[in-house]
Design an enzyme around this catalytic site. Structure first.
Site, PDB file in Angstrom:
ATOM      1  N   THR A 118       4.931  25.560 -22.890  1.00  0.00           N
ATOM      2  CA  THR A 118       5.007  25.582 -21.542  1.00  0.00           C
ATOM      3  C   THR A 118       4.880  24.081 -21.082  1.00  0.00           C
ATOM      4  O   THR A 118       5.539  23.742 -20.175  1.00  0.00           O
ATOM      5  CB  THR A 118       3.805  26.412 -20.867  1.00  0.00           C
ATOM      6  OG1 THR A 118       3.893  27.748 -21.293  1.00  0.00           O
ATOM      7  CG2 THR A 118       3.874  26.063 -19.533  1.00  0.00           C
ATOM      8  N   SER A 174      -0.052   6.309  -3.537  1.00  0.00           N
ATOM      9  CA  SER A 174      -0.928   6.406  -4.773  1.00  0.00           C
ATOM     10  C   SER A 174      -1.706   5.192  -5.431  1.00  0.00           C
ATOM     11  O   SER A 174      -2.684   5.403  -5.898  1.00  0.00           O
ATOM     12  CB  SER A 174      -0.576   7.212  -5.838  1.00  0.00           C
ATOM     13  OG  SER A 174       0.629   6.585  -6.318  1.00  0.00           O
ATOM     14  N   VAL A 182       9.196   1.339   4.862  1.00  0.00           N
ATOM     15  CA  VAL A 182       9.311  -0.155   4.943  1.00  0.00           C
ATOM     16  C   VAL A 182       9.622  -0.519   3.468  1.00  0.00           C
ATOM     17  O   VAL A 182      10.164  -1.366   2.980  1.00  0.00           O
ATOM     18  CB  VAL A 182       8.235  -0.964   5.580  1.00  0.00           C
ATOM     19  CG1 VAL A 182       6.729  -0.588   4.854  1.00  0.00           C
ATOM     20  CG2 VAL A 182       8.526  -2.355   5.560  1.00  0.00           C
ATOM     21  N   ASP A 183       8.754   0.162   2.341  1.00  0.00           N
ATOM     22  CA  ASP A 183       8.898   0.049   1.152  1.00  0.00           C
ATOM     23  C   ASP A 183      10.284   0.052   0.638  1.00  0.00           C
ATOM     24  O   ASP A 183      11.052  -0.671  -0.149  1.00  0.00           O
ATOM     25  CB  ASP A 183       8.017   0.824   0.418  1.00  0.00           C
ATOM     26  CG  ASP A 183       8.282   2.135   0.546  1.00  0.00           C
ATOM     27  OD1 ASP A 183       8.785   2.597   1.516  1.00  0.00           O
ATOM     28  OD2 ASP A 183       7.604   2.877  -0.265  1.00  0.00           O
ATOM     29  N   LEU A 201       0.750  -1.405  -0.243  1.00  0.00           N
ATOM     30  CA  LEU A 201      -0.123   0.265   0.089  1.00  0.00           C
ATOM     31  C   LEU A 201       0.753   1.331   0.130  1.00  0.00           C
ATOM     32  O   LEU A 201       1.452   1.513   1.082  1.00  0.00           O
ATOM     33  CB  LEU A 201      -1.054  -0.078   1.299  1.00  0.00           C
ATOM     34  CG  LEU A 201      -1.902   1.013   1.381  1.00  0.00           C
ATOM     35  CD1 LEU A 201      -2.636   1.396   0.324  1.00  0.00           C
ATOM     36  CD2 LEU A 201      -2.668   1.104   2.701  1.00  0.00           C
ATOM     37  N   GLY A 202       1.082   1.974  -1.178  1.00  0.00           N
ATOM     38  CA  GLY A 202       1.776   3.158  -1.302  1.00  0.00           C
ATOM     39  C   GLY A 202       1.136   4.377  -1.095  1.00  0.00           C
ATOM     40  O   GLY A 202      -0.135   4.407  -0.737  1.00  0.00           O
TER      41      GLY A 202
END
Length: 255
Positions: free
Chosen positions: A178, A14, A104-105, A11-12
């Protein structure tokens, strides 16, 4: 523990990534569910496996989403184990004086990279943040860097200057509009940090580290970094090592 009723979940900030642990400890295909503003994408639970014997979770995401995930997995019969940052794991020794402050990741990605190849490594994660961690040939973590990812750079600019486009534009060395200038600047900043880190790592260690790339934002880079290895499931591979350590299963080579 092995078999298709055993799963690993990352579970990150995003995305939620997950995969089955196949017989022998190999990972099945990786799946992903996005989340934003504290909520998973609509229908996210239908993407989860219908039955889970056990699940191992690594999380740097919002606590509320972690609670939702654990509840969903428990409702499928799963026993839950959580990975956490420890000073020593799978041949990696963390540099932080307070190891628990390292995500932890990042630990799991370093461990997976070392399991694949024990030579010096520069482990680069491109997600919401851009993370870089250097590991020497003895498995010692020599420290790292954290910066905004290209997508987060553009979000930050757009919040302060709403007239700037949030996305779009092709990466070129010098943009002539841009959107292209933003793409060139934000992606170029990330690539420049990786290249500088590789150069400084070579000076520190006396040898060229192998560069490992993981995370959903790798696709934003316009071209592969020279000599880099793309390993999108690196955190899940490290989580599989954690699960095998906890259960005593032998770990196959990941090389």
């Amino acid at each position: 523990m092995t078999g298709t009723d055993a799963w690993v979940f990352d579970l990150g900030n995003s995305r939620l990534k997950f995969a089955a642990l196949e017989p022998g400890g190999w990972l099945g295909d990786m799946a992903a569910v996005p989340h934003a503003q504290g909520a998973f994408a609509a229908g996210w639970q239908s993407a989860l496996p219908t039955r889970i014997g056990c699940a191992w979770i690594a999380s740097v995401g919002p606590p509320g989403l972690l609670q939702q995930l654990t509840a969903a997995l428990e409702s499928r019969g799963g026993q839950i184990g959580m990975a956490s940052t420890v000073p020593h794991f799978a041949g990696i020794t963390i540099a932080y004086a307070r190891p628990e402050r390292l995500g932890v990741d990042r630990l799991l990605a370093m461990a997976a990279a070392r399991a694949r190849d024990p030579s010096p490594a520069l482990v680069v994660g491109v997600g919401t943040a851009l993370t870089l961690d250097l590991v020497d040939a003895e498995g010692r973590h020599r420290g790292g860097r954290i910066a905004p990812s290209p997508s987060l750079m553009r979000e930050a600019l757009q919040r302060r200057a709403p007239h700037l486009p949030l996305d779009g534009g092709e990466y070129v060395e010098f943009g002539i509009d841009t959107a292209a200038a933003l793409a060139s600047g934000c992606v170029g900043a990330a690539m420049g940090l990786v290249e500088r880190s590789r150069r400084e790592a070579r000076a520190l260690l006396g040898s060229e580290p192998r560069v490992w790339l993981h995370g959903g934002g790798v696709a934003t880079l316009p071209e592969p970094l020279e000599g880099a290895t793309h390993a999108p499931a690196l955190v899940l591979e490290g989580l599989a090592l954690w699960a095998r350590r906890e259960t005593g299963d032998p770990a196959p080579s990941l090389g």
